[in-house]
Every structure is written in C-alpha cells, then in structure tokens.
Design a protein around this motif. Structure first.
Motif, PDB file in Angstrom:
ATOM      1  N   ARG A 190      -6.392  81.417  29.652  1.00 15.79           N
ATOM      2  CA  ARG A 190      -6.216  82.861  29.485  1.00 15.79           C
ATOM      3  C   ARG A 190      -4.827  83.104  28.899  1.00 15.79           C
ATOM      4  NH1 ARG A 190      -7.848  88.125  32.736  1.00 15.79           N
ATOM      5  NH2 ARG A 190      -9.789  87.475  31.821  1.00 15.79           N
ATOM      6  N   VAL A 191      -4.777  83.636  27.703  1.00 13.66           N
ATOM      7  CA  VAL A 191      -3.504  83.845  26.999  1.00 13.66           C
ATOM      8  C   VAL A 191      -3.178  85.330  26.988  1.00 13.66           C
ATOM      9  CG1 VAL A 191      -2.277  83.534  24.818  1.00 13.66           C
ATOM     10  CG2 VAL A 191      -3.965  81.862  25.530  1.00 13.66           C
ATOM     11  N   ARG A 192      -1.986  85.647  27.423  1.00 11.62           N
ATOM     12  CA  ARG A 192      -1.606  87.061  27.474  1.00 11.62           C
ATOM     13  C   ARG A 192      -0.194  87.249  26.930  1.00 11.62           C
ATOM     14  NH1 ARG A 192       1.323  89.534  31.223  1.00 11.62           N
ATOM     15  NH2 ARG A 192       1.381  91.785  31.081  1.00 11.62           N
ATOM     16  N   LYS A 193      -0.034  88.163  26.021  1.00 11.08           N
ATOM     17  CA  LYS A 193       1.291  88.509  25.504  1.00 11.08           C
ATOM     18  C   LYS A 193       2.081  89.168  26.631  1.00 11.08           C
ATOM     19  CE  LYS A 193       3.037  91.217  21.609  1.00 11.08           C
ATOM     20  NZ  LYS A 193       2.548  92.051  20.504  1.00 11.08           N
ATOM     21  N   GLN A 194       3.314  88.720  26.837  1.00 10.17           N
ATOM     22  CA  GLN A 194       4.111  89.285  27.920  1.00 10.17           C
ATOM     23  C   GLN A 194       4.738  90.600  27.475  1.00 10.17           C
ATOM     24  OE1 GLN A 194       5.307  84.941  29.621  1.00 10.17           O
ATOM     25  NE2 GLN A 194       6.675  86.603  30.135  1.00 10.17           N
ATOM     26  N   ALA A 195       3.868  91.580  27.393  1.00 17.29           N
ATOM     27  CA  ALA A 195       4.287  92.932  27.019  1.00 17.29           C
ATOM     28  C   ALA A 195       3.313  93.881  27.713  1.00 17.29           C
ATOM     29  CB  ALA A 195       4.222  93.103  25.507  1.00 17.29           C
ATOM     30  N   PRO A 196       3.743  95.121  27.953  1.00 14.28           N
ATOM     31  CA  PRO A 196       2.872  96.053  28.656  1.00 14.28           C
ATOM     32  C   PRO A 196       1.588  96.330  27.880  1.00 14.28           C
ATOM     33  CG  PRO A 196       5.092  96.925  28.442  1.00 14.28           C
ATOM     34  CD  PRO A 196       5.032  95.712  27.589  1.00 14.28           C
ATOM     35  N   SER A 197       0.534  96.602  28.617  1.00 15.24           N
ATOM     36  CA  SER A 197      -0.758  97.010  28.048  1.00 15.24           C
ATOM     37  C   SER A 197      -1.339  96.012  27.057  1.00 15.24           C
ATOM     38  CB  SER A 197      -0.609  98.367  27.345  1.00 15.24           C
ATOM     39  OG  SER A 197       0.064  99.273  28.142  1.00 15.24           O
ATOM     40  N   GLU A 198      -1.070  94.749  27.259  1.00 14.92           N
ATOM     41  CA  GLU A 198      -1.638  93.742  26.361  1.00 14.92           C
ATOM     42  C   GLU A 198      -2.818  93.077  27.056  1.00 14.92           C
ATOM     43  OE1 GLU A 198      -1.071  92.858  23.263  1.00 14.92           O
ATOM     44  OE2 GLU A 198       0.519  94.327  22.974  1.00 14.92           O
TER      45      GLU A 198
END
Lengths: 208, 197
Positions: A190-198
């Motif tokens: 699971r890849v998630r950009k470390q920024a809000p609402s991503e």
C-alpha cells in the motif's frame, strides 16, 4: 508570512498559487527562508530516521532508567544463566527495507504496476526481492509503503511499514522485500503519499 | 544583514558593481534553496546545481537586458528557479525512454551523490540527537505525528491530551534545539556508525 503558513508550505498543504507567493516571499526575505529551510530539514531528518522503523519515536530514552535497567539485566543474567539465554527475545528479522545507494542493485527485480484489466497477480520470487513500484510519483514528496497480508476474507494484517521513502524517479518507487520471511499468501503493498488527503494505491502480489 | 531593494540591486549590477552581485547571492540563495528543495526530491547535488544556475541566469540577465520590473527581482528569481527545476525534471524524463525495462530501472537511476548523502545524514543525525534529548516520550511521539504522519495539530493535541499552547511550546523548543544542533554539528564517529542508514 507566519509560522502557520510555513508549516502549511512544508507539509504541502498550500495551493499552487499560495505556494508561489510564499516562495517569492522567501526569496525576498532570507532570514525567513532560513527558518523555512530548517523546518524542511527537520521534516526530512525525521523521515530519514523513521525509514527503518519508528520505534525511536516511542521508546523511553531516559539515561537513568537505562542504567537501572542495565544493572537489573546483569543481575538477572547472573542468576538465571542458561535458561535466560533461551528466553531472550531475538531481534525481529527485517522483512522490508528501503533501497539505498549500496543496495540499489541487490535482489531479484520484480515490477509491480496497476494495469487495467490485468487479472494475473504477480508472484514474489524467493530470497531478497527488489520491488519496483511503477506509477506517477511526486519527487518533491515522501511516501509511506505498508506491506499487508490479505486473508481469504480480505482482512488486512500489516506486516511492515516504511515511512519517508523518496521515489527513485518520477515513475518508480523501489523497496526491498525479503520473500523468505513471508508466509505463503496474498500480499499487498500500500503506497501513500505523505501529504494530506492523499489516497493510497495498492499493488497485490502472491507468495507461494 | 540589511536587505537591499531589488530595484537598487538591479541598477548596481547593470552598472557593473561586483559587490551588488555578491549581495544578490547572499539575499536570494536561502529562499531559492527552500523553493528548490521542494522540487528536487532530496537530491542535494541537484539542488545545489539549480541554485547556482538560477543565480547565474539572474545575474547575467541583470548585467545585460535587465528585467521589466526591477522591484520584482525576487519574484523573477523565484520563477527562474521554478523553470529550471521543470526543465531539469523533463531532461531526466527524456533520459528514461523505456520506463518498462528492468534494465533501465536498474541502470538509469543516478546514484545519490556524496554531498546529498552527507546532507541527509546531517539532518538525520541532528534528529537522532534531538530525540535523545527530549525528556518526554510524548514529545517524540508528537514530532512523529506532526512531521511524519502529517496529522493536524488539533488531532495530535486531542490524542496526546495537550493544550494547543503546550503543543506549540514543545514544537518551538524542538525546532530551536534542532537548529542549534545543526549549527553546532557536534557529531561523534560513534553517532555516524550508529546511524545505520
């Protein structure tokens, strides 16, 4: 410009127009820009430290406590001897690690991509695997990668998580996975950009 | 350092005043570093190159044709940096003509330069030192939630049972100490070995 705007800029919460105005202000105000740069470096340093694991942020590091614990440990070992040796917990094996310049060519390559209509789940080779996740990545941001095991009911058990990963390029994010440490089953990165609402992106693979 | 207005700097540079060029570099470099740090994905070598290139473009322009509105010199420099960062990204993308090839992925990714690694290590070491010094586990967790997980202050305050004032105070102390540690740069060989990056 104020502290709040600085935090918004560094965490990527400003709109494009606001960010441009903020940057223009920074270029015209060197002392303020230095403060912003320290903030950027603090964030980057924390991400760097957390790349391996995040235990450093939660464990107690009071020196007195450590001294007492060490002394108690020595006494404990003296009295318990051989039996204690068998009870000492071993360090957990590293299942997933960041790709560094030293390990850039390590492991068997496996490429994971979201391909529309593709029903074949890729298989994870044995041993150390260098997984290249293909997608569009923003090199100005960091990403978290969680390795999840999916049971037949699609319940998720998170096996390992890495924070603060930089994409190797705008189209690739790499990570090392030790296949031998994984039980057979279906997994997902699971890849998630470390920024809000991503929103996170999930890349499934199979381990035999 | 007194800030010299853009119009004044532009005029002096056009007239061949070398000291004005040095002033321009001193004034604009910190802001350009902020702007380009965000666009270079932790590549410290590229960041340095783009800062230098931007300053060179701006100075050459001021020596020659000048800019339309000298009062907006900082905005002109910022836009030049943005354009150069975009051009650099495009150049990198052009070099990756076959993104589906395993071989390309293996070989075309430039290794991080020594300077870049040094910069990362320096920040990481300062963070390690900072974490060691923080007396309360709650403060360390607060930093993680704020900088790593990007949680809102309100959420963190609720979760850790902190008032906003206490949160701001702890954050301000941590920032100040981080800056001190970086400026002192008193890292031992053991610190470097223990970093394990």
């Amino acid at each position: 410009m104020n502290q709040q705007q600085m935090e918004q800029y560094v965490s990527g919460r400003m709109s494009g127009e606001e960010a441009r105005a903020f940057e223009d202000y920074c270029v015209a105000n060197p002392e303020f820009a230095r403060q912003v740069e320290f903030e950027q470096r603090l964030k980057a340093g924390i991400a760097q430290v957390a790349r391996g694991n995040t235990a450093e942020f939660v464990r107690s590091q009071n020196p007195m406590r450590w001294s007492l614990a060490a002394a108690a440990g020595i006494v404990f070992v003296l009295f318990a001897g051989f039996f204690i040796y068998n009870l000492v917990p071993r360090a957990a094996p590293v299942i997933m690690a960041a790709v560094t310049p030293d390990t850039r060519n390590d492991g068997t390559p496996l490429r994971l991509a979201l391909i529309r209509g593709n029903e074949n789940t890729p298989e994870l080779p044995k041993g150390l695997v260098r997984v290249a996740i293909a997608g569009l990545f923003d090199t100005g941001f960091q990403y978290s990668i969680a390795l999840d095991r999916l049971d037949p009911k699609r319940n998720i058990d998170t096996v390992a998580t890495l924070y603060g990963q930089h994409p190797a390029s705008p189209v690739t994010l790499e990570v090392l996975v030790d296949s031998d440490q994984l039980e057979p089953g279906i997994y997902s990165l699971r890849v998630r950009k470390q920024a809000p609402s991503e929103e996170a992106l999930d890349f499934e693979f199979l381990k035999h | 350092m007194d800030f010299v207005p853009g119009g004044e700097l532009s005029r002096r540079i056009r007239e061949g005043d070398v000291s004005a060029e040095s002033e321009l570099i001193r004034q604009f470099e910190p802001g350009l570093r902020v702007l380009l740090r965000r666009r270079t994905g932790g590549d410290f070598g590229l960041l340095q190159d783009l800062v230098q290139e931007t300053l060179l473009v701006v100075i050459q322009r001021l020596r020659g044709a000048g800019i339309e509105d000298p009062a907006k010199l900082a905005a002109f420099a910022a836009q030049t940096a943005r354009n150069l960062a975009i051009a650099s990204l495009r150049k990198t993308e052009r070099q990756r003509t076959d993104v589906d090839s395993e071989a390309t992925d293996r070989n075309a990714d430039p290794s991080r330069g020594v300077e870049e690694i040094a910069a990362d290590v320096e920040s990481a070491l300062a963070v390690r030192a900072l974490l060691r010094e923080l007396p309360q586990p709650r403060d360390r967790l607060m930093l993680k939630r704020f900088y790593l997980d990007d949680h809102d202050k309100e959420v963190i305050c609720q979760e850790l049972d902190l008032t906003e004032a206490a949160f701001n105070q702890a954050l301000s102390r941590a920032r100040k100490r981080f800056r001190q540690i970086l400026e002192e740069r008193g890292f031992s060989k053991r610190d470097l070995l223990n970093l394990g990056l």
